[in-house]
Design an enzyme around this catalytic site. Structure first.
Site, PDB file in Angstrom:
ATOM      1  N   HIS A   1      17.028 -35.846   6.741  1.00  0.00           N
ATOM      2  CA  HIS A   1      16.231 -36.989   6.276  1.00  0.00           C
ATOM      3  C   HIS A   1      15.108 -36.537   5.334  1.00  0.00           C
ATOM      4  CE1 HIS A   1      17.890 -38.805   9.953  1.00  0.00           C
ATOM      5  NE2 HIS A   1      17.301 -37.856  10.630  1.00  0.00           N
TER       6      HIS A   1
ATOM      7  N   GLN B   1      32.434   4.134  11.346  1.00  0.00           N
ATOM      8  CA  GLN B   1      31.271   5.003  11.187  1.00  0.00           C
ATOM      9  C   GLN B   1      30.356   4.689  12.372  1.00  0.00           C
ATOM     10  OE1 GLN B   1      28.572   4.162   7.947  1.00  0.00           O
ATOM     11  NE2 GLN B   1      27.845   6.282   7.829  1.00  0.00           N
TER      12      GLN B   1
ATOM     13  N   GLY C   1      20.164   4.181  -8.593  1.00  0.00           N
ATOM     14  CA  GLY C   1      20.411   5.509  -9.109  1.00  0.00           C
ATOM     15  C   GLY C   1      20.827   5.404 -10.569  1.00  0.00           C
TER      16      GLY C   1
END
Length: 400
Positions: free
Chosen positions: A311, A79, A137
């Protein structure tokens, strides 16, 4: 049956962790999130995959190659410009010729759900019952059929959400070819569902387990979910005087030094050094080539490769990028005094405990303090004794 995996996006909400890699390659339990998904699909019986790639695509290609190492076959399509999920699926046109499973590459699905899903007739949509449907959705369902779909709404009509898993026939490509740009300037896959819904052809499959990994703090949720039912696997060295109360996965060349206490599930990559006298608490994953040193406490955190926390440090409920270095005494807070949910970059994490998101190659001086919900960009330098909070842009210097 084939499976199309959408893996082209950057994942802008995941910044700064996606500055140099696509979201789907961020690690969960020390493996790219997309790998867990692909293996679940494989174990459900599908071995023919099409990966739609884009942003930093070479990282995906280099890791998976042709898929043979994972017992599958992969073909890739690109894409070129991220213009929505519909556009991403169109990139796979011509590579699928029968019923196919379509999944977003940034979620966690269990094999049992996938098996159930792919046994149904297409077209079918995977749905999940969410406690916060306003973020997704939302679909309405009657007698097993989808009757409506509403994008993110402050007042959703229910709590069943679109889980981003679909079962389609190749006819979907013809439908997509007529979809126009949405208000967001994208070609939305959900717009192509409207015809199926109006004709009462789109069925629903309720998933028992599902997790969207859309925000950095979701990595912690996914890390916990995928750590369930793991067994001890110790390839490195555990010195005398180490106490392990839980499950330990320890990579090759890694050493856990005397006096270290590990509880819960802890996953450690290759060539790491832990301790002496470190305290590693549940659901912590440490990537390859990390150093977790003397009197360091890690709790429910994900540490990417090549990071040094050497540390007297504390890191709780945080995601730490690769190549970072913590000066002695630097600590990350993870709990608000009012016990409200922590917000990060203005977004509600929905977590009462959350520390920080730290990008790659961040350097902390000694005795720095990082407040809850901080989001620190990559290549940030923090001077000794500094207090850090809020959103810090990449390549920033804090303090003297």
């Amino acid at each position: 049956m084939q499976c199309v995996v959408l893996a082209a996006g950057e994942g802008k909400r995941m910044r700064p962790l996606t500055a140099k890699k696509p979201k789907v390659m961020l690690p969960i339990v020390n493996k790219p999130m997309i790998e867990h998904l692909v293996l679940a699909v494989r174990d459900a019986g599908i071995t023919d995959f099409v990966f739609v790639v884009g942003y930093h695509e070479q990282e995906v290609r280099n890791y998976f190659k042709d898929g043979s190492e994972f017992g599958i076959k992969i073909r890739y399509t690109v894409q070129k410009k991220q213009m929505g999920t519909g556009d991403a699926l169109m990139a796979a046109e011509g590579l699928v010729d029968d019923t196919f499973l379509l999944i977003n590459g940034d979620m966690v699905l269990k094999c049992a759900d996938i098996k159930k899903f792919i046994s149904l007739p297409p077209p079918c949509l995977g749905v999940f019952e969410s406690s916060h449907p306003q973020d997704f959705g939302v679909v309405t369902v009657e007698s097993g059929m989808i009757t409506g779909h509403v994008e993110k709404s402050k007042n959703p009509p229910g709590n069943l959400i679109n889980a981003g898993a679909y079962l389609f026939e190749p006819e979907i490509f013809k439908i997509l070819s007529s979809v126009t740009l949405s208000e967001r300037g994208e070609y939305e896959l959900t717009d192509a569902l409207a015809g199926y819904i109006s004709e009462c052809r789109l069925s629903a499959c309720t998933l028992e387990s599902w997790l969207d990994v859309g925000e950095p703090w979701n990595i912690l949720d996914a890390n916990e979910l995928l750590s369930e039912n793991l067994s001890d696997d110790i390839k490195g060295t555990v010195e005398d005087g180490v106490f392990v109360k839980g499950t330990l996965i320890l990579g090759k060349g890694s050493v856990v030094r005397s006096g270290t206490y590990i509880e819960g599930t802890c996953i450690v990559g290759d060539n790491c050094s832990l301790g002496p006298h470190a305290y590693i608490r549940g659901f912590t994953a440490i990537g390859d080539d990390c150093h977790i040193g003397h009197s360091v406490e890690l709790k429910n955190s994900v540490i990417l490769p090549c990071t040094k926390i050497p540390h007297f440090n504390y890191v709780g409920d945080s995601v730490i990028g690769s190549g970072c270095n913590f000066g002695a005494g630097t600590k990350i807070a993870n709990l608000r005094h009012d016990n409200k949910n922590v917000k990060a970059a203005g977004r509600d994490t929905k977590r009462r405990k959350f520390g920080a998101v730290v990008g790659d190659n961040v350097m902390f001086g000694i005795n720095c303090s990082v407040n809850t919900g901080s989001v620190i960009g990559s290549d940030v330098s923090v001077a000794p004794g500094s207090f850090v909070e809020g959103k810090i842009d990449s390549n920033t210097r804090i303090g003297r």
